[in-house]
Write a protein that holds these residues in place. Structure first.
Motif, PDB file in Angstrom:
ATOM      1  N   ARG A  81       3.126  24.579 -38.428  1.00  0.00           N
ATOM      2  CA  ARG A  81       3.435  25.688 -37.516  1.00  0.00           C
ATOM      3  C   ARG A  81       3.104  25.315 -36.075  1.00  0.00           C
ATOM      4  NH1 ARG A  81       0.771  30.118 -41.685  1.00  0.00           N
ATOM      5  NH2 ARG A  81       2.596  30.297 -43.059  1.00  0.00           N
ATOM      6  N   TRP A  82       2.003  24.584 -35.889  1.00  0.00           N
ATOM      7  CA  TRP A  82       1.662  24.104 -34.552  1.00  0.00           C
ATOM      8  C   TRP A  82       2.726  23.141 -34.043  1.00  0.00           C
ATOM      9  CZ3 TRP A  82       0.189  18.886 -33.590  1.00  0.00           C
ATOM     10  CH2 TRP A  82      -0.176  18.622 -32.266  1.00  0.00           C
ATOM     11  N   GLN A  83       3.177  22.238 -34.908  1.00  0.00           N
ATOM     12  CA  GLN A  83       4.224  21.295 -34.508  1.00  0.00           C
ATOM     13  C   GLN A  83       5.503  22.019 -34.113  1.00  0.00           C
ATOM     14  OE1 GLN A  83       3.983  19.045 -38.226  1.00  0.00           O
ATOM     15  NE2 GLN A  83       3.410  17.196 -37.083  1.00  0.00           N
ATOM     16  N   GLU A  84       5.896  23.014 -34.908  1.00  0.00           N
ATOM     17  CA  GLU A  84       7.122  23.759 -34.597  1.00  0.00           C
ATOM     18  C   GLU A  84       6.980  24.523 -33.287  1.00  0.00           C
ATOM     19  OE1 GLU A  84       8.812  24.464 -39.142  1.00  0.00           O
ATOM     20  OE2 GLU A  84       7.721  26.074 -38.139  1.00  0.00           O
ATOM     21  N   ALA A  85       5.783  25.085 -33.027  1.00  0.00           N
ATOM     22  CA  ALA A  85       5.556  25.798 -31.772  1.00  0.00           C
ATOM     23  C   ALA A  85       5.630  24.862 -30.569  1.00  0.00           C
ATOM     24  CB  ALA A  85       4.193  26.498 -31.803  1.00  0.00           C
ATOM     25  N   GLN A  86       5.334  23.583 -30.809  1.00  0.00           N
ATOM     26  CA  GLN A  86       5.413  22.571 -29.758  1.00  0.00           C
ATOM     27  C   GLN A  86       6.820  21.994 -29.615  1.00  0.00           C
ATOM     28  OE1 GLN A  86       2.667  21.408 -27.787  1.00  0.00           O
ATOM     29  NE2 GLN A  86       1.748  23.269 -28.607  1.00  0.00           N
ATOM     30  N   GLY A  87       7.730  22.481 -30.441  1.00  0.00           N
ATOM     31  CA  GLY A  87       9.097  21.965 -30.414  1.00  0.00           C
ATOM     32  C   GLY A  87       9.264  20.636 -31.116  1.00  0.00           C
ATOM     33  N   ARG A  88       8.287  20.309 -31.990  1.00  0.00           N
ATOM     34  CA  ARG A  88       8.335  19.041 -32.718  1.00  0.00           C
ATOM     35  C   ARG A  88       8.794  19.285 -34.156  1.00  0.00           C
ATOM     36  NH1 ARG A  88       2.273  16.659 -31.341  1.00  0.00           N
ATOM     37  NH2 ARG A  88       2.213  17.210 -29.117  1.00  0.00           N
ATOM     38  N   PRO A  89       9.344  18.279 -34.803  1.00  0.00           N
ATOM     39  CA  PRO A  89       9.645  18.417 -36.232  1.00  0.00           C
ATOM     40  C   PRO A  89       8.346  18.587 -37.019  1.00  0.00           C
ATOM     41  CG  PRO A  89      10.771  16.513 -35.291  1.00  0.00           C
ATOM     42  CD  PRO A  89       9.785  16.977 -34.270  1.00  0.00           C
ATOM     43  N   ALA A  90       8.346  19.505 -37.941  1.00  0.00           N
ATOM     44  CA  ALA A  90       7.138  19.752 -38.728  1.00  0.00           C
ATOM     45  C   ALA A  90       6.999  18.704 -39.820  1.00  0.00           C
ATOM     46  CB  ALA A  90       7.188  21.146 -39.338  1.00  0.00           C
ATOM     47  N   THR A  91       5.842  18.024 -39.843  1.00  0.00           N
ATOM     48  CA  THR A  91       5.534  17.074 -40.917  1.00  0.00           C
ATOM     49  C   THR A  91       4.428  17.587 -41.835  1.00  0.00           C
ATOM     50  OG1 THR A  91       3.932  15.894 -39.527  1.00  0.00           O
ATOM     51  CG2 THR A  91       6.217  15.101 -39.503  1.00  0.00           C
ATOM     52  N   CYS A  92       3.637  18.562 -41.357  1.00  0.00           N
ATOM     53  CA  CYS A  92       2.650  19.264 -42.191  1.00  0.00           C
ATOM     54  C   CYS A  92       1.609  18.354 -42.828  1.00  0.00           C
ATOM     55  CB  CYS A  92       3.362  20.089 -43.278  1.00  0.00           C
ATOM     56  SG  CYS A  92       4.419  21.395 -42.653  1.00  0.00           S
ATOM     57  N   PHE A  93       1.062  17.444 -42.041  1.00  0.00           N
ATOM     58  CA  PHE A  93      -0.055  16.642 -42.524  1.00  0.00           C
ATOM     59  C   PHE A  93      -0.786  16.051 -41.332  1.00  0.00           C
ATOM     60  CE2 PHE A  93      -2.488  13.619 -45.020  1.00  0.00           C
ATOM     61  CZ  PHE A  93      -2.668  14.313 -46.219  1.00  0.00           C
ATOM     62  N   PRO A  94      -2.143  16.021 -41.379  1.00  0.00           N
ATOM     63  CA  PRO A  94      -2.886  15.456 -40.241  1.00  0.00           C
ATOM     64  C   PRO A  94      -2.636  13.967 -40.082  1.00  0.00           C
ATOM     65  CG  PRO A  94      -4.367  15.953 -42.087  1.00  0.00           C
ATOM     66  CD  PRO A  94      -3.036  16.532 -42.433  1.00  0.00           C
ATOM     67  N   GLU A  95      -2.370  13.547 -38.847  1.00  0.00           N
ATOM     68  CA  GLU A  95      -2.064  12.153 -38.541  1.00  0.00           C
ATOM     69  C   GLU A  95      -2.900  11.700 -37.346  1.00  0.00           C
ATOM     70  OE1 GLU A  95       2.178  11.937 -37.920  1.00  0.00           O
ATOM     71  OE2 GLU A  95       2.492  13.527 -39.399  1.00  0.00           O
ATOM     72  N   THR A  96      -3.099  10.405 -37.258  1.00  0.00           N
ATOM     73  CA  THR A  96      -3.917   9.846 -36.171  1.00  0.00           C
ATOM     74  C   THR A  96      -3.402  10.245 -34.803  1.00  0.00           C
ATOM     75  OG1 THR A  96      -4.509   7.942 -37.567  1.00  0.00           O
ATOM     76  CG2 THR A  96      -4.815   7.704 -35.201  1.00  0.00           C
ATOM     77  N   ALA A  97      -2.084  10.285 -34.648  1.00  0.00           N
ATOM     78  CA  ALA A  97      -1.497  10.579 -33.334  1.00  0.00           C
ATOM     79  C   ALA A  97      -1.808  11.997 -32.871  1.00  0.00           C
ATOM     80  CB  ALA A  97       0.016  10.370 -33.396  1.00  0.00           C
TER      81      ALA A  97
END
Length: 408
Positions: free
Chosen positions: A386-402
């Motif tokens: 949901r945070w990714q989508e709010a940022q206009g990013r594709p949602a991957t739904c998993f914590p990543e280093t980046a």
């Protein structure tokens, strides 16, 4: 030089600064002043109590300890495999070993498995999956003294109250003579016997599969099988339903729809474009039932539509990977299915402390991550999406280093 430096670092560490002898004395006082009165009230004799703790000392190597005078911290590394890297958890040796031995056990214990399935409605293949994962079908050595583990964690751990209750239950087991002499051994978490029951679960769910009047989860395969089946049945296993199906999730379906609180009829998931990877239709009886989207690695791994029975499996061990492993191995044992169609991506290697920092950042934004515990459960996964989508990013739904720099 390196050895000397390590020694200096050890001396400088907070754990090394503790007066362990003094803490051991506090432990003995806690046993007498807190544990003994509670145990006595539950019918435990003084002789049983003293035998249980004869020679027992604190085990400083256990995880999640909070010695007196210190504060709990989020562990940096992940010790429990069920919450680590999915690809590592589903490694070739674990999956193939549990499957091949499970097929042998299916033949050897066919009568006990069938009897338990008739009595509980739980399929034999599911019981085998749990048995194999918990103790390698009784072949894995269980190394620790249950009273040492439960005593240590009841006295000084992040869940001291829970482990104190389990310690009292273990004393009740000893008092009743359920455990054969010398086998009150446990895992590092205090779990007992072939099905790895916590002591309180033994008292509630251990079952007699042989008809001899005893529930011996240490030496009896039939009792182990009956006990696992009883546990799942009493936690709500729905007879006639599967645990789940691997599926293809189109890009139009957001991974933020995951979770046991976002269920819908499986026929409705079909209308969204979700299909089984096998190419077969969902069974008609399942299409009418409720299903839930499960993406344990977000967009970086296989996806599933699971049934309420999946969450019954999670009652045994609160891990998506654990429940998935059990269901998958059970299917391999009985149906001969192969690997998941989708592979696991290179995810899950972050420190727990890093994930916890991300969770706290998401909480400050108003997301419900299920607690900042450093474990990427479904609430954390979909909050990231949901945070990714709010940022206009594709949602991957998993914590990543980046994400570490943006979520801190």
């Amino acid at each position: 030089m390196a050895a000397a430096l390590l020694a200096l670092c050890a001396l400088a560490s907070p754990a090394a600064a503790l007066d362990r002898a003094a803490i051991e004395r506090q432990f003995r006082g806690w046993l007498e002043q807190t544990v003994w009165p509670r145990a006595s009230a539950r019918g435990v004799s003084r002789g049983t109590f003293e035998t249980a703790f004869a020679g027992v000392r604190l085990n400083w190597d256990l995880p999640d300890l909070v010695p007196p005078g210190t504060r709990p911290e989020t562990p940096k590394q992940q010790r429990q495999a069920e919450f680590g890297q999915p690809a590592k958890y589903f490694n070739r040796g674990s999956v193939d070993g549990a499957t091949s031995t499970g097929r042998q056990m299916a033949r050897k214990h066919a009568s006990a498995l069938a009897a338990t399935e008739r009595a509980t409605g739980v399929p034999g293949r599911i019981i085998l999956g749990i048995w194999g994962r918990e103790s390698g079908y009784g072949r894995v050595a269980i190394p620790h003294s249950a009273f040492e583990v439960l005593g240590t964690k009841g006295f000084m751990s992040t869940r001291a109250g829970y482990f104190t209750d389990e310690l009292i239950a273990a004393l009740e087991i000893a008092e009743a003579g359920h455990a054969p002499a010398g086998v009150m051994k446990s895992s590092w978490a205090g779990a007992l016997g072939q099905p790895q029951f916590m002591p309180s679960n033994f008292l509630k769910y251990a079952a007699d599969g042989t008809g001899d009047g005893h529930a011996d989860i240490w030496r009896s395969e039939a009792d182990t099988i009956a006990s696992i089946g009883t546990y799942l049945a009493r936690h709500g296993w729905q007879n006639g339903r599967d645990w789940g199906f691997e599926v293809t999730v189109p890009a139009s379906v957001s991974c933020t729809l995951e979770g046991p609180d976002q269920g819908r009829r499986i026929s409705e998931w079909e209308k969204l474009g979700i299909t089984r990877v096998s190419g077969r239709a969902f069974p008609e009886s399942e299409r009418r039932g409720e299903g839930f989207l499960l993406m344990p690695a977000g967009r970086h791994g296989p996806a599933f539509i699971v049934t309420p029975n999946f969450y019954v499996l999670k009652e045994y061990n609160m891990s998506d990977l654990y429940a998935l492993f059990v269901g998958h191995v059970g299917d391999r044992i009985q149906y001969g299915v192969g690997d998941f169609s989708a592979g696991w991506g290179a995810v899950g290697g972050l420190y727990r402390s890093d994930v916890a920092a991300m969770q706290r950042a998401l909480e400050r934004m108003g997301h419900d991550v299920g607690g900042a515990d450093g474990l990427p459960g479904f609430k954390t996964r979909r909050s990231i999406g949901r945070w990714q989508e709010a940022q206009g990013r594709p949602a991957t739904c998993f914590p990543e280093t980046a994400m570490k720099s943006a979520l801190r």
